[in-house]
Design an enzyme around this catalytic site. Sequence first.
Site, short mmCIF file in Angstrom:
data_model
loop_
_atom_site.label_atom_id
_atom_site.label_comp_id
_atom_site.label_asym_id
_atom_site.label_seq_id
_atom_site.Cartn_x
_atom_site.Cartn_y
_atom_site.Cartn_z
N HIS A 18 -39.80 -41.47 -96.89
CA HIS A 18 -40.13 -42.48 -96.18
C HIS A 18 -41.44 -41.87 -95.44
CE1 HIS A 18 -35.71 -43.92 -95.33
NE2 HIS A 18 -36.38 -44.81 -96.15
N LYS A 42 -24.97 -55.22 -90.05
CA LYS A 42 -25.17 -54.06 -90.86
C LYS A 42 -24.60 -52.90 -90.05
CE LYS A 42 -28.43 -54.16 -94.70
NZ LYS A 42 -29.42 -53.43 -95.39
N ARG A 91 -38.87 -46.12 -106.17
CA ARG A 91 -38.81 -44.88 -106.52
C ARG A 91 -38.40 -44.84 -108.31
NH1 ARG A 91 -33.97 -44.23 -102.47
NH2 ARG A 91 -33.67 -46.32 -103.24
N SER A 129 -31.37 -42.33 -98.01
CA SER A 129 -30.61 -42.23 -96.51
C SER A 129 -29.25 -42.15 -96.87
CB SER A 129 -31.05 -43.34 -95.79
OG SER A 129 -32.25 -43.40 -95.28
O1 PNS Z 1 -34.64 -49.88 -96.16
P1 PNS Z 1 -33.94 -51.38 -96.66
O2 PNS Z 1 -32.40 -51.49 -96.06
O3 PNS Z 1 -33.95 -51.19 -98.16
O4 PNS Z 1 -34.45 -52.56 -95.86
C1 PNS Z 1 -34.39 -53.65 -96.37
C2 PNS Z 1 -34.90 -54.85 -95.31
C3 PNS Z 1 -34.62 -54.67 -93.86
C4 PNS Z 1 -36.73 -54.48 -95.71
C5 PNS Z 1 -34.77 -56.26 -95.78
O5 PNS Z 1 -33.19 -56.32 -95.75
C6 PNS Z 1 -35.31 -57.17 -94.92
O6 PNS Z 1 -36.51 -57.76 -94.96
N1 PNS Z 1 -34.50 -57.85 -94.08
C7 PNS Z 1 -34.91 -58.90 -92.93
C8 PNS Z 1 -34.28 -60.30 -93.36
C9 PNS Z 1 -35.27 -60.99 -94.30
O7 PNS Z 1 -36.48 -61.20 -94.04
N2 PNS Z 1 -34.65 -61.34 -95.57
C10 PNS Z 1 -35.15 -62.21 -96.57
C11 PNS Z 1 -36.14 -61.01 -97.47
S1 PNS Z 1 -34.83 -60.44 -98.67
#
Ligand code: PNS
Length: 167
Positions: A18, A42, A91, A129
Amino acid sequence: MSKIAVYPGSFDPVTNGHVDIIRRTSRLFDRVIVAVSNNAAKNHTFSVNERIQMLVHSTPRLGNVSIDSFSGLLVDYLHSKKAQVLIRGLRVVSDMDYEFQMASINRQLYPKMETVFLMPDERYTYLSSSIIKEVARLGAQIKSFLPPPACRMLYSRLKQRNRKEES
Ligand code: PNS
Protein backbone atom coordinates in the site's frame (compact mmCIF):
# COMPACT_ATOMS: atom_id res chain seq x y z
CA MET A 1 -7.12 22.83 -11.81
CA SER A 2 -5.24 20.57 -9.40
CA LYS A 3 -5.53 16.85 -9.95
CA ILE A 4 -6.83 15.07 -6.87
CA ALA A 5 -6.64 11.29 -6.57
CA VAL A 6 -8.36 9.13 -3.97
CA TYR A 7 -6.76 5.84 -2.96
CA PRO A 8 -9.44 3.91 -1.04
CA GLY A 9 -9.16 0.64 0.83
CA SER A 10 -9.57 -1.28 4.04
CA PHE A 11 -5.88 -0.99 5.03
CA ASP A 12 -6.44 -3.59 7.75
CA PRO A 13 -3.46 -3.28 8.27
CA VAL A 14 -1.55 -1.07 5.81
CA THR A 15 1.22 -3.06 4.09
CA ASN A 16 4.45 -2.05 2.35
CA GLY A 17 2.56 -2.69 -0.91
CA HIS A 18 0.00 0.00 0.00
CA VAL A 19 2.78 2.43 0.94
CA ASP A 20 4.47 1.73 -2.40
CA ILE A 21 1.23 2.61 -4.25
CA ILE A 22 0.82 5.78 -2.13
CA ARG A 23 4.38 6.87 -3.05
CA ARG A 24 3.78 6.23 -6.76
CA THR A 25 0.45 8.11 -6.66
CA SER A 26 1.99 11.08 -4.85
CA ARG A 27 4.46 11.48 -7.73
CA LEU A 28 1.67 11.53 -10.34
CA PHE A 29 -1.00 13.77 -8.79
CA ASP A 30 -1.12 17.14 -7.02
CA ARG A 31 -3.04 15.78 -4.05
CA VAL A 32 -3.64 12.26 -2.82
CA ILE A 33 -6.31 11.34 -0.30
CA VAL A 34 -5.88 7.89 1.21
CA ALA A 35 -9.43 6.97 2.21
CA VAL A 36 -9.98 4.30 4.85
CA SER A 37 -13.27 2.49 4.37
CA ASN A 38 -15.57 2.69 7.37
CA ASN A 39 -17.82 -0.28 6.79
CA ALA A 40 -19.48 -1.52 9.97
CA ALA A 41 -20.63 -4.70 8.21
CA LYS A 42 -17.00 -5.86 7.80
CA ASN A 43 -15.24 -7.52 10.69
CA HIS A 44 -11.98 -5.56 10.72
CA THR A 45 -9.00 -6.29 12.97
CA PHE A 46 -8.45 -2.56 13.53
CA SER A 47 -10.93 0.28 14.07
CA VAL A 48 -11.10 3.10 11.52
CA ASN A 49 -9.16 5.38 13.89
CA GLU A 50 -6.45 2.78 14.40
CA ARG A 51 -6.13 2.30 10.64
CA ILE A 52 -5.91 6.07 10.13
CA GLN A 53 -3.19 6.36 12.80
CA MET A 54 -1.27 3.49 11.20
CA LEU A 55 -1.35 5.24 7.83
CA VAL A 56 -0.44 8.64 9.29
CA HIS A 57 2.65 7.13 10.94
CA SER A 58 3.55 5.04 7.89
CA THR A 59 3.52 7.86 5.32
CA PRO A 60 5.14 10.77 7.19
CA ARG A 61 7.27 12.40 4.52
CA LEU A 62 4.82 12.78 1.65
CA GLY A 63 3.62 16.39 1.70
CA ASN A 64 0.75 16.06 -0.79
CA VAL A 65 -0.80 13.01 0.89
CA SER A 66 -3.58 13.19 3.47
CA ILE A 67 -5.42 10.43 5.28
CA ASP A 68 -9.18 10.37 5.74
CA SER A 69 -12.04 7.90 6.13
CA PHE A 70 -15.28 7.47 4.27
CA SER A 71 -18.52 5.56 4.60
CA GLY A 72 -21.24 4.96 2.05
CA LEU A 73 -20.64 5.06 -1.67
CA LEU A 74 -17.09 5.68 -2.78
CA VAL A 75 -18.20 7.79 -5.76
CA ASP A 76 -20.10 10.14 -3.41
CA TYR A 77 -16.90 10.57 -1.43
CA LEU A 78 -14.92 11.33 -4.62
CA HIS A 79 -17.53 13.87 -5.62
CA SER A 80 -17.44 15.55 -2.19
CA LYS A 81 -13.64 15.90 -2.48
CA LYS A 82 -13.80 17.13 -6.11
CA ALA A 83 -11.61 14.17 -7.05
CA GLN A 84 -11.95 12.55 -10.45
CA VAL A 85 -9.31 9.86 -10.14
CA LEU A 86 -9.64 6.67 -8.18
CA ILE A 87 -6.45 4.70 -7.58
CA ARG A 88 -6.34 0.94 -7.17
CA GLY A 89 -3.32 -1.30 -6.92
CA LEU A 90 -3.32 -4.23 -9.33
CA ARG A 91 -1.05 -7.07 -8.32
CA VAL A 92 -1.97 -10.21 -10.23
CA VAL A 93 -4.39 -11.24 -12.97
CA SER A 94 -6.76 -12.70 -10.39
CA ASP A 95 -7.31 -9.18 -8.98
CA MET A 96 -8.77 -8.10 -12.31
CA ASP A 97 -12.27 -9.58 -12.12
CA TYR A 98 -13.21 -7.80 -8.92
CA GLU A 99 -11.34 -4.60 -9.79
CA PHE A 100 -12.85 -4.26 -13.28
CA GLN A 101 -16.33 -4.91 -11.87
CA MET A 102 -15.80 -2.18 -9.27
CA ALA A 103 -14.31 0.24 -11.82
CA SER A 104 -17.20 -0.37 -14.21
CA ILE A 105 -19.89 0.18 -11.56
CA ASN A 106 -18.14 3.28 -10.22
CA ARG A 107 -17.86 4.78 -13.71
CA GLN A 108 -21.54 4.16 -14.40
CA LEU A 109 -22.44 5.87 -11.13
CA TYR A 110 -20.05 8.79 -11.72
CA PRO A 111 -19.10 9.07 -15.40
CA LYS A 112 -16.63 11.91 -14.82
CA MET A 113 -14.29 9.75 -12.77
CA GLU A 114 -11.54 7.45 -13.97
CA THR A 115 -10.04 4.47 -12.20
CA VAL A 116 -6.26 4.32 -12.58
CA PHE A 117 -4.56 1.02 -11.80
CA LEU A 118 -1.01 1.07 -10.53
CA MET A 119 1.31 -1.89 -10.29
CA PRO A 120 3.25 -2.15 -7.03
CA ASP A 121 6.92 -3.08 -6.87
CA GLU A 122 7.40 -6.78 -7.75
CA ARG A 123 8.40 -7.50 -4.14
CA TYR A 124 4.78 -6.87 -3.14
CA THR A 125 3.00 -8.83 -5.86
CA TYR A 126 1.77 -11.52 -3.50
CA LEU A 127 1.37 -9.37 -0.43
CA SER A 128 -2.05 -8.83 1.13
CA SER A 129 -3.26 -7.69 4.54
CA SER A 130 -5.17 -10.91 5.13
CA ILE A 131 -2.19 -13.17 4.35
CA ILE A 132 0.03 -11.14 6.67
CA LYS A 133 -2.51 -11.38 9.50
CA GLU A 134 -2.73 -15.14 9.03
CA VAL A 135 1.04 -15.76 9.04
CA ALA A 136 1.59 -13.36 11.97
CA ARG A 137 -1.07 -15.22 13.97
CA LEU A 138 0.80 -18.44 13.28
CA GLY A 139 4.06 -16.96 14.57
CA ALA A 140 5.91 -15.92 11.38
CA GLN A 141 8.16 -12.86 11.22
CA ILE A 142 6.31 -10.05 9.37
CA LYS A 143 8.78 -7.16 9.69
CA SER A 144 9.63 -7.05 6.00
CA PHE A 145 5.99 -6.82 4.91
CA LEU A 146 4.57 -4.02 7.03
CA PRO A 147 5.73 -0.50 7.92
CA PRO A 148 7.08 -0.54 11.52
CA PRO A 149 4.04 1.24 13.10
CA ALA A 150 1.65 -1.25 11.50
CA CYS A 151 3.89 -4.13 12.55
CA ARG A 152 3.89 -2.99 16.19
CA MET A 153 0.12 -2.51 16.19
CA LEU A 154 -0.52 -5.93 14.69
CA TYR A 155 1.73 -7.72 17.20
CA SER A 156 0.06 -5.86 20.03
CA ARG A 157 -3.46 -6.71 18.74
CA LEU A 158 -2.51 -10.40 18.43
CA LYS A 159 -1.11 -10.40 21.97
CA GLN A 160 -4.33 -8.80 23.25
CA ARG A 161 -6.39 -11.48 21.52
CA ASN A 162 -4.20 -14.31 22.86
CA ARG A 163 -4.57 -12.96 26.41
CA LYS A 164 -8.34 -12.78 25.97
CA GLU A 165 -8.48 -16.35 24.67
CA GLU A 166 -6.36 -17.61 27.60
CA SER A 167 -8.47 -15.89 30.30
O1 PNS B 1 -9.00 -2.71 0.33
P1 PNS B 1 -10.31 -3.23 -0.23
O2 PNS B 1 -11.06 -3.99 0.84
O3 PNS B 1 -10.12 -4.01 -1.49
O4 PNS B 1 -11.19 -1.92 -0.59
C1 PNS B 1 -12.48 -2.08 -1.14
C2 PNS B 1 -13.24 -0.73 -1.12
C3 PNS B 1 -13.35 -0.20 0.29
C4 PNS B 1 -12.51 0.28 -1.98
C5 PNS B 1 -14.66 -1.01 -1.72
O5 PNS B 1 -15.27 -2.03 -1.00
C6 PNS B 1 -15.56 0.22 -1.73
O6 PNS B 1 -15.42 1.05 -2.58
N1 PNS B 1 -16.50 0.31 -0.77
C7 PNS B 1 -17.40 1.44 -0.65
C8 PNS B 1 -18.81 1.08 -1.09
C9 PNS B 1 -19.01 1.30 -2.58
O7 PNS B 1 -18.89 2.40 -3.10
N2 PNS B 1 -19.35 0.20 -3.32
C10 PNS B 1 -19.57 0.28 -4.74
C11 PNS B 1 -18.32 -0.01 -5.54
S1 PNS B 1 -17.98 -1.72 -5.57
